[in-house]
Design a protein around this motif. Structure first.
Motif, PDB file in Angstrom:
ATOM      1  N   GLY A  79      -1.472  -9.854  16.126  1.00 29.13           N
ATOM      2  CA  GLY A  79      -0.239  -9.855  15.346  1.00 29.13           C
ATOM      3  C   GLY A  79      -0.147  -8.631  14.450  1.00 29.13           C
ATOM      4  O   GLY A  79       0.917  -8.012  14.325  1.00 29.13           O
ATOM      5  N   ALA A  80      -1.262  -8.263  13.832  1.00 31.94           N
ATOM      6  CA  ALA A  80      -1.277  -7.076  12.971  1.00 31.94           C
ATOM      7  C   ALA A  80      -1.014  -5.809  13.775  1.00 31.94           C
ATOM      8  O   ALA A  80      -0.259  -4.926  13.341  1.00 31.94           O
ATOM      9  CB  ALA A  80      -2.622  -6.978  12.262  1.00 31.94           C
ATOM     10  N   ILE A  81      -1.622  -5.715  14.944  1.00 29.91           N
ATOM     11  CA  ILE A  81      -1.420  -4.539  15.793  1.00 29.91           C
ATOM     12  C   ILE A  81       0.038  -4.432  16.217  1.00 29.91           C
ATOM     13  O   ILE A  81       0.640  -3.346  16.183  1.00 29.91           O
ATOM     14  CB  ILE A  81      -2.346  -4.595  17.012  1.00 29.91           C
ATOM     15  N   CYS A  82       0.630  -5.554  16.611  1.00 32.22           N
ATOM     16  CA  CYS A  82       2.045  -5.555  17.001  1.00 32.22           C
ATOM     17  C   CYS A  82       2.932  -5.165  15.822  1.00 32.22           C
ATOM     18  O   CYS A  82       3.918  -4.428  15.995  1.00 32.22           O
ATOM     19  CB  CYS A  82       2.448  -6.934  17.527  1.00 32.22           C
ATOM     20  N   ALA A  83       2.598  -5.641  14.640  1.00 36.17           N
ATOM     21  CA  ALA A  83       3.368  -5.274  13.459  1.00 36.17           C
ATOM     22  C   ALA A  83       3.351  -3.774  13.231  1.00 36.17           C
ATOM     23  O   ALA A  83       4.384  -3.150  12.969  1.00 36.17           O
ATOM     24  CB  ALA A  83       2.822  -6.003  12.231  1.00 36.17           C
TER      25      ALA A  83
ATOM     26  N   ALA B  27      -3.333   2.123   8.656  1.00 39.80           N
ATOM     27  CA  ALA B  27      -3.421   1.145   9.739  1.00 39.80           C
ATOM     28  C   ALA B  27      -4.772   0.442   9.728  1.00 39.80           C
ATOM     29  O   ALA B  27      -4.859  -0.778   9.933  1.00 39.80           O
ATOM     30  CB  ALA B  27      -3.187   1.828  11.079  1.00 39.80           C
ATOM     31  N   PHE B  28      -5.838   1.195   9.492  1.00 42.80           N
ATOM     32  CA  PHE B  28      -7.188   0.615   9.463  1.00 42.80           C
ATOM     33  C   PHE B  28      -7.322  -0.407   8.335  1.00 42.80           C
ATOM     34  O   PHE B  28      -7.819  -1.524   8.543  1.00 42.80           O
ATOM     35  CB  PHE B  28      -8.223   1.720   9.297  1.00 42.80           C
ATOM     36  N   ILE B  29      -6.857  -0.051   7.149  1.00 47.89           N
ATOM     37  CA  ILE B  29      -6.970  -0.952   6.000  1.00 47.89           C
ATOM     38  C   ILE B  29      -6.120  -2.201   6.203  1.00 47.89           C
ATOM     39  O   ILE B  29      -6.545  -3.316   5.881  1.00 47.89           O
ATOM     40  CB  ILE B  29      -6.575  -0.219   4.702  1.00 47.89           C
ATOM     41  N   VAL B  30      -4.925  -2.025   6.751  1.00 51.80           N
ATOM     42  CA  VAL B  30      -4.059  -3.180   7.019  1.00 51.80           C
ATOM     43  C   VAL B  30      -4.740  -4.142   7.985  1.00 51.80           C
ATOM     44  O   VAL B  30      -4.736  -5.362   7.776  1.00 51.80           O
ATOM     45  CB  VAL B  30      -2.696  -2.714   7.570  1.00 51.80           C
ATOM     46  N   ALA B  31      -5.325  -3.608   9.065  1.00 51.58           N
ATOM     47  CA  ALA B  31      -6.027  -4.462  10.037  1.00 51.58           C
ATOM     48  C   ALA B  31      -7.196  -5.191   9.372  1.00 51.58           C
ATOM     49  O   ALA B  31      -7.433  -6.382   9.637  1.00 51.58           O
ATOM     50  CB  ALA B  31      -6.515  -3.627  11.211  1.00 51.58           C
TER      51      ALA B  31
ATOM     52  N   ARG C 268      -3.242   7.646   1.643  1.00 51.51           N
ATOM     53  CA  ARG C 268      -2.603   8.924   1.911  1.00 51.51           C
ATOM     54  C   ARG C 268      -2.300   9.140   3.391  1.00 51.51           C
ATOM     55  O   ARG C 268      -1.278   9.732   3.737  1.00 51.51           O
ATOM     56  CB  ARG C 268      -3.500  10.069   1.410  1.00 51.51           C
ATOM     57  N   THR C 269      -3.166   8.701   4.276  1.00 50.98           N
ATOM     58  CA  THR C 269      -2.985   8.997   5.700  1.00 50.98           C
ATOM     59  C   THR C 269      -2.595   7.736   6.464  1.00 50.98           C
ATOM     60  O   THR C 269      -3.005   6.622   6.113  1.00 50.98           O
ATOM     61  CB  THR C 269      -4.269   9.574   6.308  1.00 50.98           C
ATOM     62  N   ARG C 270      -1.802   7.918   7.516  1.00 47.86           N
ATOM     63  CA  ARG C 270      -1.330   6.783   8.298  1.00 47.86           C
ATOM     64  C   ARG C 270      -2.457   6.101   9.060  1.00 47.86           C
ATOM     65  O   ARG C 270      -2.437   4.890   9.237  1.00 47.86           O
ATOM     66  CB  ARG C 270      -0.241   7.255   9.277  1.00 47.86           C
ATOM     67  N   ALA C 271      -3.420   6.885   9.527  1.00 51.20           N
ATOM     68  CA  ALA C 271      -4.529   6.284  10.257  1.00 51.20           C
ATOM     69  C   ALA C 271      -5.338   5.358   9.348  1.00 51.20           C
ATOM     70  O   ALA C 271      -5.695   4.234   9.733  1.00 51.20           O
ATOM     71  CB  ALA C 271      -5.435   7.371  10.840  1.00 51.20           C
TER      72      ALA C 271
ATOM     73  N   LEU D 197       0.825  -1.208   0.000  1.00 51.31           N
ATOM     74  CA  LEU D 197       0.000   0.000   0.000  1.00 51.31           C
ATOM     75  C   LEU D 197       0.861   1.261   0.000  1.00 51.31           C
ATOM     76  O   LEU D 197       0.545   2.243  -0.690  1.00 51.31           O
ATOM     77  CB  LEU D 197      -0.930  -0.001   1.211  1.00 51.31           C
ATOM     78  N   LEU D 198       1.949   1.246   0.759  1.00 47.84           N
ATOM     79  CA  LEU D 198       2.829   2.414   0.816  1.00 47.84           C
ATOM     80  C   LEU D 198       3.579   2.610  -0.505  1.00 47.84           C
ATOM     81  O   LEU D 198       3.628   3.727  -1.039  1.00 47.84           O
ATOM     82  CB  LEU D 198       3.825   2.259   1.958  1.00 47.84           C
TER      83      LEU D 198
END
Length: 219
Positions: free
Chosen positions: A184-188, A132-136, A126-129, A119-120
């Motif tokens: 695991g995703a949160i820790c990542a 993180a939401f999409i990754v989770a 565009r935004t970090r928040a 994604l990066l």
């Protein structure tokens, strides 16, 4: 591939194949072993096929290697019988072998960083928040799909899927598996985001000729 990392990655791949063969030598249940190590057999050729045009960060290669070790050990013994899990169960007074939860933790940790890197580098978010939401969300979707696969195997082969499912009599095993993937995703995201960002900045641009950029490798 004129890259300082290439010899290390070749060595890691050879080691991984050797350990894979060792894990498949007289496993507890051959069918279960094949199902558990299937992600390794799929991922390794893909990683090498895409290495020149889309190399990943060193962090990801290291974590993918560790995840493969977790899968192969679980495949060799079946998750409910891994000796390391019994050590943890005894140390913490648990009623079941928790090794499968380590597997699901990595099932969240590694895909989270894979998704984040894609994604990066593609500049999709565009935004970090939101990143993180999409990754989770991606991790939870992958975890849910894996539970669907387990369900499908159970329906297809009946009692023979018990070792693959590894529920150990826990009626909430599916829910806790997805929870550990989310953890695991949160820790990542919390522990590795900055390191991954630094390594991504040092990767060659997509589609560039790696042979002309010998110093473009990440840490």
């Amino acid at each position: 591939m004129n890259s300082p990392r290439t010899p290390w990655l070749i060595g890691a791949s050879i080691l991984l194949l050797g350990l894979l063969a060792l894990s498949g030598y007289r496993p507890y249940d051959l069918a279960t072993w094949a199902l558990e190590v299937a992600p390794v057999l799929i991922a390794l050729p893909i990683l090498w096929a895409t290495y020149r045009r889309y190399p990943l960060s060193t962090l990801l290669y290291v974590l993918i290697f560790l995840h493969a070790l977790v899968l192969m050990l679980g495949g060799a013994y079946t998750y409910a019988r891994v000796p390391l899990g019994f050590e943890f169960a005894e140390a913490f007074g648990l009623q079941r072998n928790p090794y499968d939860k380590l597997g699901h933790f990595f099932q969240g940790l590694v895909p989270a960083l894979v998704a984040r890197e894609i994604l990066l580098r593609g500049d999709y978010v565009r935004t970090r928040a939101m990143l993180a939401f999409i990754v989770a969300c991606i991790v939870l979707a992958i975890s849910a799909c894996y539970e669907f696969i387990e369900w499908g195997v159970a329906v297809a082969v009946g009692q023979g899927a018990v070792e693959f499912l590894g529920t150990q009599g826990d009626p909430w095993d599916t829910q806790s598996d997805m929870l550990f993937a989310l953890l695991g995703a949160i820790c990542a995201l919390l522990l590795f985001s900055r390191l991954q960002d630094r390594q991504i900045r040092r990767l060659p641009p997509r589609g560039s000729d790696r042979s002309t950029q010998p110093n473009a490798d990440p840490e």
